[in-house]
Design a protein around this motif. Sequence first.
Motif, PDB file in Angstrom:
ATOM      1  N   ARG A  47       0.830  -1.210   0.000  1.00 56.70           N
ATOM      2  CA  ARG A  47       0.000   0.000   0.000  1.00 56.70           C
ATOM      3  C   ARG A  47       0.865   1.261   0.000  1.00 56.70           C
ATOM      4  O   ARG A  47       1.882   1.332   0.676  1.00 56.70           O
ATOM      5  CB  ARG A  47      -0.917  -0.004   1.208  1.00 56.70           C
ATOM      6  CG  ARG A  47      -1.697   1.282   1.430  1.00 56.70           C
ATOM      7  CD  ARG A  47      -2.706   1.128   2.546  1.00 56.70           C
ATOM      8  NE  ARG A  47      -3.786   0.258   2.134  1.00 56.70           N
ATOM      9  CZ  ARG A  47      -4.697  -0.239   2.981  1.00 56.70           C
ATOM     10  NH1 ARG A  47      -4.636   0.033   4.257  1.00 56.70           N
ATOM     11  NH2 ARG A  47      -5.662  -1.014   2.516  1.00 56.70           N
ATOM     12  N   GLU A  48       0.429   2.244  -0.794  1.00 53.59           N
ATOM     13  CA  GLU A  48       1.103   3.542  -0.850  1.00 53.59           C
ATOM     14  C   GLU A  48       0.156   4.616  -0.321  1.00 53.59           C
ATOM     15  O   GLU A  48      -1.012   4.659  -0.716  1.00 53.59           O
ATOM     16  CB  GLU A  48       1.508   3.885  -2.284  1.00 53.59           C
ATOM     17  CG  GLU A  48       2.529   2.933  -2.888  1.00 53.59           C
ATOM     18  CD  GLU A  48       2.893   3.319  -4.305  1.00 53.59           C
ATOM     19  OE1 GLU A  48       2.434   4.385  -4.757  1.00 53.59           O
ATOM     20  OE2 GLU A  48       3.631   2.567  -4.960  1.00 53.59           O
ATOM     21  N   ILE A  49       0.647   5.463   0.568  1.00 57.17           N
ATOM     22  CA  ILE A  49      -0.163   6.547   1.133  1.00 57.17           C
ATOM     23  C   ILE A  49       0.524   7.868   0.825  1.00 57.17           C
ATOM     24  O   ILE A  49       1.687   8.071   1.180  1.00 57.17           O
ATOM     25  CB  ILE A  49      -0.350   6.380   2.647  1.00 57.17           C
ATOM     26  CG1 ILE A  49      -1.044   5.039   2.951  1.00 57.17           C
ATOM     27  CG2 ILE A  49      -1.171   7.538   3.210  1.00 57.17           C
ATOM     28  CD1 ILE A  49      -1.233   4.773   4.433  1.00 57.17           C
ATOM     29  N   ASN A  50      -0.182   8.754   0.119  1.00 61.82           N
ATOM     30  CA  ASN A  50       0.369  10.055  -0.251  1.00 61.82           C
ATOM     31  C   ASN A  50      -0.582  11.158   0.189  1.00 61.82           C
ATOM     32  O   ASN A  50      -1.798  10.952   0.279  1.00 61.82           O
ATOM     33  CB  ASN A  50       0.585  10.150  -1.764  1.00 61.82           C
ATOM     34  CG  ASN A  50       1.450   9.022  -2.299  1.00 61.82           C
ATOM     35  OD1 ASN A  50       0.955   8.110  -2.945  1.00 61.82           O
ATOM     36  ND2 ASN A  50       2.739   9.068  -2.029  1.00 61.82           N
ATOM     37  N   LEU A  51      -0.038  12.324   0.459  1.00 60.37           N
ATOM     38  CA  LEU A  51      -0.831  13.498   0.795  1.00 60.37           C
ATOM     39  C   LEU A  51      -0.754  14.468  -0.379  1.00 60.37           C
ATOM     40  O   LEU A  51       0.312  14.999  -0.689  1.00 60.37           O
ATOM     41  CB  LEU A  51      -0.299  14.160   2.064  1.00 60.37           C
ATOM     42  CG  LEU A  51      -1.216  15.210   2.705  1.00 60.37           C
ATOM     43  CD1 LEU A  51      -2.501  14.545   3.193  1.00 60.37           C
ATOM     44  CD2 LEU A  51      -0.518  15.899   3.861  1.00 60.37           C
ATOM     45  N   ILE A  52      -1.880  14.663  -1.077  1.00 62.03           N
ATOM     46  CA  ILE A  52      -1.928  15.503  -2.269  1.00 62.03           C
ATOM     47  C   ILE A  52      -2.885  16.658  -2.019  1.00 62.03           C
ATOM     48  O   ILE A  52      -4.094  16.460  -1.889  1.00 62.03           O
ATOM     49  CB  ILE A  52      -2.371  14.709  -3.511  1.00 62.03           C
ATOM     50  CG1 ILE A  52      -1.400  13.528  -3.742  1.00 62.03           C
ATOM     51  CG2 ILE A  52      -2.427  15.604  -4.751  1.00 62.03           C
ATOM     52  CD1 ILE A  52      -1.814  12.632  -4.891  1.00 62.03           C
ATOM     53  N   GLU A  53      -2.334  17.870  -1.923  1.00 63.29           N
ATOM     54  CA  GLU A  53      -3.117  19.076  -1.666  1.00 63.29           C
ATOM     55  C   GLU A  53      -4.045  18.894  -0.463  1.00 63.29           C
ATOM     56  O   GLU A  53      -5.229  19.258  -0.495  1.00 63.29           O
ATOM     57  CB  GLU A  53      -3.916  19.469  -2.915  1.00 63.29           C
ATOM     58  CG  GLU A  53      -3.030  19.851  -4.098  1.00 63.29           C
ATOM     59  CD  GLU A  53      -3.837  20.325  -5.299  1.00 63.29           C
ATOM     60  OE1 GLU A  53      -5.082  20.373  -5.197  1.00 63.29           O
ATOM     61  OE2 GLU A  53      -3.217  20.656  -6.318  1.00 63.29           O
ATOM     62  N   LYS A  60      -5.540  12.836   1.702  1.00 65.36           N
ATOM     63  CA  LYS A  60      -4.793  11.587   1.843  1.00 65.36           C
ATOM     64  C   LYS A  60      -5.263  10.601   0.770  1.00 65.36           C
ATOM     65  O   LYS A  60      -6.451  10.252   0.705  1.00 65.36           O
ATOM     66  CB  LYS A  60      -5.006  10.987   3.230  1.00 65.36           C
ATOM     67  CG  LYS A  60      -4.191   9.718   3.480  1.00 65.36           C
ATOM     68  CD  LYS A  60      -4.285   9.279   4.929  1.00 65.36           C
ATOM     69  CE  LYS A  60      -3.510  10.227   5.829  1.00 65.36           C
ATOM     70  NZ  LYS A  60      -3.446   9.733   7.227  1.00 65.36           N
ATOM     71  N   VAL A  61      -4.335  10.164  -0.064  1.00 65.46           N
ATOM     72  CA  VAL A  61      -4.640   9.232  -1.163  1.00 65.46           C
ATOM     73  C   VAL A  61      -3.984   7.895  -0.848  1.00 65.46           C
ATOM     74  O   VAL A  61      -2.766   7.814  -0.655  1.00 65.46           O
ATOM     75  CB  VAL A  61      -4.127   9.772  -2.509  1.00 65.46           C
ATOM     76  CG1 VAL A  61      -4.420   8.768  -3.616  1.00 65.46           C
ATOM     77  CG2 VAL A  61      -4.759  11.117  -2.826  1.00 65.46           C
ATOM     78  N   ILE A  62      -4.788   6.839  -0.787  1.00 69.10           N
ATOM     79  CA  ILE A  62      -4.291   5.497  -0.471  1.00 69.10           C
ATOM     80  C   ILE A  62      -4.414   4.635  -1.718  1.00 69.10           C
ATOM     81  O   ILE A  62      -5.501   4.482  -2.276  1.00 69.10           O
ATOM     82  CB  ILE A  62      -5.074   4.879   0.693  1.00 69.10           C
ATOM     83  CG1 ILE A  62      -4.928   5.754   1.945  1.00 69.10           C
ATOM     84  CG2 ILE A  62      -4.614   3.449   0.960  1.00 69.10           C
ATOM     85  CD1 ILE A  62      -5.771   5.285   3.109  1.00 69.10           C
ATOM     86  N   ARG A  63      -3.298   4.063  -2.152  1.00 70.82           N
ATOM     87  CA  ARG A  63      -3.281   3.223  -3.354  1.00 70.82           C
ATOM     88  C   ARG A  63      -2.852   1.808  -2.978  1.00 70.82           C
ATOM     89  O   ARG A  63      -1.790   1.606  -2.411  1.00 70.82           O
ATOM     90  CB  ARG A  63      -2.322   3.794  -4.396  1.00 70.82           C
ATOM     91  CG  ARG A  63      -2.716   5.147  -4.954  1.00 70.82           C
ATOM     92  CD  ARG A  63      -1.764   5.555  -6.070  1.00 70.82           C
ATOM     93  NE  ARG A  63      -2.145   6.811  -6.697  1.00 70.82           N
ATOM     94  CZ  ARG A  63      -1.685   7.991  -6.335  1.00 70.82           C
ATOM     95  NH1 ARG A  63      -0.809   8.069  -5.331  1.00 70.82           N
ATOM     96  NH2 ARG A  63      -2.065   9.089  -6.957  1.00 70.82           N
TER      97      ARG A  63
END
Length: 201
Positions: free
Chosen positions: A8-14, A17-20
Amino acid sequence: TYTDVEKREINLIEGVKVIRDPIIRKKGKLSFFKQLKLYANHVDNLCKEYSIDIVESSDSGGWFLFINFKPLFIRLHSSNIYFKKHRSFQIRLVEYIAFMSKEIYIIAVSNFIKSKFNERFNKLKLKKEQIVIYNGIKINNEYESNYNKLKSIVYAGTIKYTKGISNLIDAYTKSGLHEENIFLDLYGNDTFINGESYFHS
């Protein structure tokens, strides 16, 4: 399909929180239902972990049949699923059961899509809360062209085969509209198969 939680990848975009979760595909009819259930369990766990209040799902695949969450919104977006003739029996079965039995709110991107959905999935005339919310996309200044356009035909969405992009371009070319200073503008994310851009193929 089901997801590989370990990768799992967790990113913070603007600030969002986006979890892929990478997708894993397995063959077999029984495996198909197990995968849908496992995928729904992952979503349920995320709802508990992050105290999520609302879940929006796509209409495709019917995986939301297995998710235990309210309120659940289904966005009728992939219009191609209502016109495809060669879709597997198990996918169509799960979708039909899900739409017929699940307590959901239905969001359509157009009245046309809503009507097609009702033709296929709402034959029993079950009362479902339905609303049309049209797609919107912000076009930044960097996309503005220098052409003196009289009129434009605008497509906004993912650039991929199932969206009928090739048919749109073919129809535009054969119509001769480009000779009348009428332009076809495509806005959206490109898709890649084996590293090859669909937009440039």
